[in-house]
Design a protein around this motif. Structure first.
Motif, PDB file in Angstrom:
ATOM      1  N   ALA B  88      41.339  37.120  48.794  1.00  0.00           N
ATOM      2  CA  ALA B  88      41.855  37.954  47.938  1.00  0.00           C
ATOM      3  C   ALA B  88      41.634  37.447  46.596  1.00  0.00           C
ATOM      4  N   SER B  89      40.901  38.238  45.969  1.00  0.00           N
ATOM      5  CA  SER B  89      40.656  37.721  44.467  1.00  0.00           C
ATOM      6  C   SER B  89      41.432  38.760  43.351  1.00  0.00           C
ATOM      7  N   GLY B 122      42.536  32.516  47.833  1.00  0.00           N
ATOM      8  CA  GLY B 122      42.487  33.646  46.749  1.00  0.00           C
ATOM      9  C   GLY B 122      42.101  33.142  45.662  1.00  0.00           C
ATOM     10  N   ASP B 123      42.114  33.923  44.637  1.00  0.00           N
ATOM     11  CA  ASP B 123      42.017  33.408  43.228  1.00  0.00           C
ATOM     12  C   ASP B 123      42.716  34.566  42.206  1.00  0.00           C
ATOM     13  N   THR B 124      43.053  34.110  41.357  1.00  0.00           N
ATOM     14  CA  THR B 124      43.539  34.876  39.945  1.00  0.00           C
ATOM     15  C   THR B 124      43.016  34.727  38.690  1.00  0.00           C
ATOM     16  N   THR B 138      39.630  42.431  44.837  1.00  0.00           N
ATOM     17  CA  THR B 138      38.601  42.384  45.747  1.00  0.00           C
ATOM     18  C   THR B 138      38.728  41.389  47.145  1.00  0.00           C
TER      19      THR B 138
END
Lengths: 333, 333
Positions: B88-89, B122-124, B138
């Motif tokens: 999840a980004s 994930g990434d933020t 995304t």
């Protein structure tokens, strides 16, 4: 994009643009996802993802397209994985010029081919003007990690040596120099590059379990990444500032802007922490690879209940290399 | 977010928010990616990705968080894959309220748990106000496809029957009703749901190779998806309009807005195309599952060099069910 005439035609244009640029049998399947050969039974699956919102979209040494490939390939590489496949999700701002999008996609496809990691599935969404900023690209990578490659931030051990594969701060300063319109004799280039070849070279030179930690010091730079490793491993570090490679131009620009290159992002550099007995072999392997010519031994891991990263200054004093205080520079990747 | 005080504190808050909500051993590894068990040797890897930019972020029946799970899980499900992992980004607009972000992340985590598909990495990223729109998410999914599950748009055959798992247009109209502030006795609910259980039920009832095509009719609705299948397979279809389930409220809202429910997005509905000899078993299997109670047989695949999808109207006439002309409704998912 906002011609009004024929949204469907535009959607097809974009699909064809991607299909042609990334051309590979998986993308060509044309279904809702891609069916792929699985890793072999003795490998583990590795998954990593990165959203890219870099501003400006084009910069010396790359653009958001190549960066979106390198960023995620490197996340897999520092996990010890062979990068296998990428997914790519584009969020486009209505009205963004199709010609510029094509440049980005072509650059992304070239980076993907050069890395040998195909973009096998993707998605495109369009948002209204003022609800996005040109192009955002999220990539997720899937890789296979051979048995025995167990590098992790938690595996640093007292007495280990700390190596870096080259100069620090190039990417961050390349972005900032464009934003601040700094003029130098020659533009500062981003180091954006795919690191899995360099990691492979390292693993070929060392027993797999001698490689304790691999990291790429992106957002927050070397300082932040070393502090993360210190926290993960419950140890401290002593780093020799004079031994850290920094390009003279980056150093000059840092002085001008009042910044420290150790807090600037890198997009093609590797931190290696390994057993001291293997340090020379590791350094030689790095220097033998085009992306590691300037590799250097910069310090060591020490026992420290406070998990401090200490920096020995060129004048012989010691100072704390602290976590970045405040937000890292925005939209650097 | 824009308190000014302590970007690092905020970043940690966000990381903790995600870590607590999605809590699983892979995310807890804390490295740049997740190391995961690989699928078994007789399975193929499937990868699918979807960017989510739905507006509004909250709607009856779901929100961008649950939608981001369902959208990608369903892409894997219609490939015949067991969904295994999600990445999840998040791209956040500066100033977006943390309390609302928490609601979205909690909803996403609940959807992930209900589906049995963990968010493993994930990434933020944060962009300035006016360069995003609250939250974009995304998701990329990795799944394993058991041997023999070879459904694909290209496998439709003349004489096959076309089934749908339930009513058409619910998600699209739920979003539009909020946007247009339409008042009904009760709000129209999005059908957003994870379909892999329904797909499994189908495969348990039928020989795997009798399931020719599986699709979820999202953007562009049933009409667009059937046209895509017709093009992929080089065949045509004859659909009986009266047999297509549509909620009375959706139908009423469509009349009000001058829209056709067959072009509205669905986020929890399945199209099944199978051999006629297995149609009854397929329909029974769908109806036996909570997500397929209203499943219906809506038509058949026919030979047609023009790849037309024809609709038999309730009055007995025939009309073309054409591709959507113009852009599909923006930001519906």
């Amino acid at each position: 994009m906002n011609h009004g005439a024929g949204g469907r035609a535009t959607a097809q244009l974009v699909a064809e643009l991607f299909g042609r640029a990334f051309d590979n049998p998986w993308l060509a399947q044309g279904d809702d996802g891609a069916v792929l050969p699985a890793p072999t039974a003795d490998e583990q699956l590795v998954m990593a993802c990165d959203g890219h919102v870099v501003s400006p979209l084009f910069f010396p040494g790359g653009d958001i397209g190549s960066l979106a490939v390198h960023g995620t390939v490197n996340d897999l590489a520092v996990m010890g994985a062979r990068p296998l496949y990428l997914s790519a999700s584009f969020i486009l701002e209505e009205g963004y010029p199709l010609a510029d999008l094509k440049r980005i996609v072509d650059s992304m496809a070239a980076a993907s081919r050069a890395a040998g990691v195909p973009v096998v599935t993707g998605d495109t969404k369009v948002v209204e003007q003022g609800k996005g900023d040109g192009v955002f690209i999220t990539t997720t990578g899937v890789g296979a990690r051979p048995a025995g490659r167990i590098a992790s931030g938690a595996r640093a051990a007292a007495g280990d040596v700390v190596l870096v594969s080259g100069s620090m701060g190039d990417h961050g300063m390349a972005i900032l120099a464009v934003r601040e319109s700094l003029a130098f004799d020659s533009a500062i280039q981003s180091d954006s590059a795919a690191l899995h070849g360099l990691v492979d070279a390292l693993y070929q030179a060392l027993p797999a379990d001698a490689v304790h930690v691999l990291r790429d010091p992106t957002r927050g730079g070397l300082a932040t990444t070393l502090n993360e490793i210190a926290r993960q491993s419950g140890l401290g570090m002593r780093i020799d500032e004079a031994s850290i490679p920094v390009h003279p131009q980056v150093e000059a620009a840092c002085e001008l802007l009042g910044l420290d290159p150790l807090y600037l992002a890198n997009e093609g550099k590797l931190i290696v922490i390994c057993a001291a007995s293997h340090a020379d072999a590791a350094l030689a392997a790095l220097r033998d690879h085009p992306l590691g010519r300037q590799a250097a031994r910069i310090g060591e891991v020490i026992a420290d209940d406070h998990h401090f990263v200490q920096l020995r200054t060129p004048l012989g004093g010691m100072r704390m290399l602290d976590w970045l205080s405040g937000e890292p520079l925005p939209r650097i990747c």
